[in-house]
Each structure stands twice: as C-alpha cells, then as structure tokens.
Design an enzyme around this catalytic site. Sequence first.
Site, PDB file in Angstrom:
ATOM      1  N   SER A   1      -9.842  -0.663   7.082  1.00 44.42           N
ATOM      2  CA  SER A   1      -9.309  -0.674   5.140  1.00 44.42           C
ATOM      3  C   SER A   1      -8.889  -1.618   5.120  1.00 44.42           C
ATOM      4  O   SER A   1      -8.235  -2.052   3.993  1.00 44.42           O
ATOM      5  CB  SER A   1      -8.458   0.128   5.529  1.00 44.42           C
ATOM      6  OG  SER A   1      -8.916   1.297   6.351  1.00 44.42           O
TER       7      SER A   1
ATOM      8  N   LYS B   1       1.215  -1.392  -0.645  1.00 39.90           N
ATOM      9  CA  LYS B   1      -0.058  -0.213  -0.066  1.00 39.90           C
ATOM     10  C   LYS B   1       0.691   1.405   0.194  1.00 39.90           C
ATOM     11  O   LYS B   1       1.996   1.152   0.739  1.00 39.90           O
ATOM     12  CB  LYS B   1      -0.851   0.356   1.194  1.00 39.90           C
ATOM     13  CG  LYS B   1      -1.830   1.076   1.429  1.00 39.90           C
ATOM     14  CD  LYS B   1      -2.547   0.901   2.989  1.00 39.90           C
ATOM     15  CE  LYS B   1      -3.622   1.802   3.119  1.00 39.90           C
ATOM     16  NZ  LYS B   1      -4.562   1.541   3.555  1.00 39.90           N
TER      17      LYS B   1
ATOM     18  N   SER C   1      -9.047   2.087   2.781  1.00 41.99           N
ATOM     19  CA  SER C   1      -8.124   2.753   1.994  1.00 41.99           C
ATOM     20  C   SER C   1      -7.084   1.858   1.249  1.00 41.99           C
ATOM     21  O   SER C   1      -6.432   2.718   0.331  1.00 41.99           O
ATOM     22  CB  SER C   1      -7.834   3.722   2.714  1.00 41.99           C
ATOM     23  OG  SER C   1      -6.516   3.301   4.554  1.00 41.99           O
TER      24      SER C   1
END
Length: 492
Positions: A230, A131, A206
């Site tokens: 997330s 990420k 996210s």
Amino acid sequence: MSPPFSARIQLLLLWALGVLIGLVGRAALALGGPKFASRTTQPVTEPLLLLSGVRLAKLIRQRKVKCIDVVQAYIKRIKDVNPMINGIVKYRFEAAKKEAHAVDQRLAEKQEDEATLEKKWPFLGVPLTVKESFQLQGMPNSSGLMSRRDAISKTDAAVVALLKEAGAIPLGITNCSELCMWYESSNKIYGRSNNPYDLRHIVGGSSGGEGCTVAAACSVIGVGSDIGGSIRMPAFFNGIFGHKPSPGVVSNEGQFPVAGEAQEQFQCTGPMCRYAEDLTPMLRVMAGSGIKKLKLDANVHLKDIKFYWMEHDGGSFLMSKVDQDLILAQKKEPVKFVDLLGEHGKPINPLWELIKWCLGLSVYTIPSIGLALLEEKLKYNNEKYKKFKAVEESLRKELVEMLSDDGVFLYPSHPTVAPKHHVPLTRPFNFAYTGIFNVLGLPVTQCPLGLNAEGLPLGIQVVAGPFNDHLTLAVAQYFEKTFGGWVCPGKF
C-alpha cells in the site's frame, strides 16, 4: 461424483461474481471518468515546489525563505491541481498558515542557531500530507467507510505526532481505498483519485491519495501504510519514492482499521516522498526509539553491495514456491474483513450486499464486497495454515541467507505500469509482487526509474535482509542520480 447442489450453487455464484466484476470493469472503462481539458496535471512553475523537504527546512532555518511563503505556494498548487486528482480529501489550510506564521515569528526572534534548530526540528516548516486512515487531530478518520463518515480524530497517530514535533506542517489528509484493502483508491465518501501523469489511470492503493498528491507536487513528504504493497504500489504508479521499513521499527499506532495481532507483523508505516534524500531523515523521525534497530549511520559503498534481480515471477524460485493462497492465509486468527465493514462490529452479508450493489443500494464498493465474498469461501484449517507457514518460512530462510547483510534484490513492483481505472477488478491478485515482502517481513524501497513511452512512471523494488534498510535507502539515492528520480507530471 458431482458436488452437492448447495456447493454447485456457491460455485455458480462465485463464477457469476467474477463475470460481473469483469463486465463492470469493462463498462467503467468504456464510460470513463470525469472529463478534463488535459490528461495530465499542469507542470510546476513555482521553484519552491521543486525542493526536497531537507532543502526546504534548511532554507527556512537559514531565514532565506519564509515558511508562510512555502505553505502558501503549496496551497495555491493544491487549489490548482487537486480538483483533477482528488488526492487531498480534507484541507487544513487555515491551521497550516497559522503554524507557518508561528515558525517565522520564532525564527525572527533568533533564539537558536541553525545547528540547534536542525537538531530539534529537522523538518521545520516543511509541508506534509497524511493518509486519511491515520489520526490527524481535528481531521476525519473514516478509512473511506460510510459508517465512519463522521469520525473525527481527537489526537494524532504516533508517526504524525513525531513528524509535527520535527517541525512538519500538515496541509490535509489524503484518499485511500475502503478500509485500506484494495489497490485502487476509491470509496463512497470521497470518490476516486486520479493519476497526475494520466487522469484515466489509477493511483494505486491503499495510500493512493498520498501517492498522487506527492507526485503532483501538492506536498513535499507524506505518511503511508503498507500491509500488501500500500506504500509501494502508489509510489510506483505515481513515480515517487516509498519505503516499507523492517517490521517493528515504526509504530502503527493511531490507524484505522486497527491491525490485529496477526496482521501487525505484516503492516508497516513508512515515508513517501519525491526526493530520495528525504527518505532517511523521515525514517529517523518516524521510527522514534525504534531507530535503534537499524544501521542508518553505517557507511554504504555500492561497490560492496551484491545485487540480485529477477525480471518476473513466472517459474521463479521466489514466487513459484508461494501459492497465491499463502498471501491470503498468512493471518492467524485475524480480524475478519466482513466484521470491519459492518457497523459496530456487526458483520455484513457479502452476498446480500452484492445484490444490493447491483441495484445501486449498497454503501460499500465492489472491491470490498468481492473481498468479503472471497473471505467467506477461502476458509483454512490448522493443517492448511501449517502447510502455508512452512512454505513461507522456507522461502524467507532462502532469501535472508542469499541477501545476508550486504545484498539487495531488485524485483518488479507490479506486472504493468499504472493500469486504467477499474482494471484491477479484472486482475485482483497482481498485488502479489509487493505483498510477498510483507509476508516475508523484509524492508523494501520503491524507486522511480523515469517514464515509459506513454508518459507513465516506471520503477523497481529494492529489497534487503531484515533491518538492513540502510542498503535499500542507499541504492534509492544511487538510482535517483542515475535515472533522474521523480519527473514532474505534464512536463513532457
């Protein structure tokens, strides 16, 4: 008695914001996104892409498969598929190929036997994606914030360093929502990510770029973070596995934004993968010395586990006691979102940014502006904080006592399957289905349960008591055998 004029103006502005967000969402749905020949990514044809990280590492250690062939296969898949999903936002292909050749060279020298290799490098040669909000040396680390678009990591985040030490080879970094604070992964720097099962639908956030990248077989294993779902929402929307560990087990060091002291108890870093058998080995590596807090070596027999479940939160003991404001207010002296959005710690004016956004002049996304506006209006005094804290502690005590050390709780991951792009703007609080377990500090594994009639992933959250991660991970493997686990996009 009518509220003061200024208060009425504020209420009117908030109402107007709600109407605007709804109109924007509906207009965006009508316009749609980029047009592709197919609504799904193409199915996998290369067998190397259909192996778990554990199995790939074993074949590489046994010299039955060359590491460079594995990396090249994933690079080809990424080049074929990533333009459709926009999951990986910065490639690291040349460095990855050099590292793969180095693995093959070391193995050719036959300096260690297989057992030694497995102990030292459990993920030897396994492709990895990270990420973008995590530091990966030489890669951008903006979290989708325009003011950080030139930020380049000089070192690795703690978990990234541990996975690299275990032999994993990073292929690139993946998309996230702006400042990791929304459940659609879209920002002004990298654009929007798309669901590999239907490009018209969201990937979640996210860690959404990570979710769609792993699901589309562009990576084997991935690194995500979870402060309100997330990891779990993207895992659910993209039909893969994701694990939110018990708090304090895995280091959060090396992320942006940096969690303040209050948020640290809610934020968890964890693994994302297509195959359940990779979850526990990944967690062992990512936790480092924190693994001592868990009981991953304990034998788990499903017949001895007590199962509890709930179909939805309407009128239930789990959610009816928790006001929605609790999830927004469970932060004691947190870092303000408006401060994070601004450059060099200078807070933004959310209302002014909203006006600029309407004119196409703001550098921020509408979800970030909306969240900043909510933060401005939802201010809590100590008395309200104590009230919400008491509700949280009461609920946590009830759940922990119910689950004990031998129970798991099955709970919906989200009210719906992956919605179409922009729909979250009209349903901003649906994250409560995942966020509640960050507040309560419990370990959760997100498990895929096949596809619905429209070809979108189904799934469930498996929750356990504190530091009983081994129970949820064992149930994940059982569900994979029972329901089939990850389903390749475009297969049906």
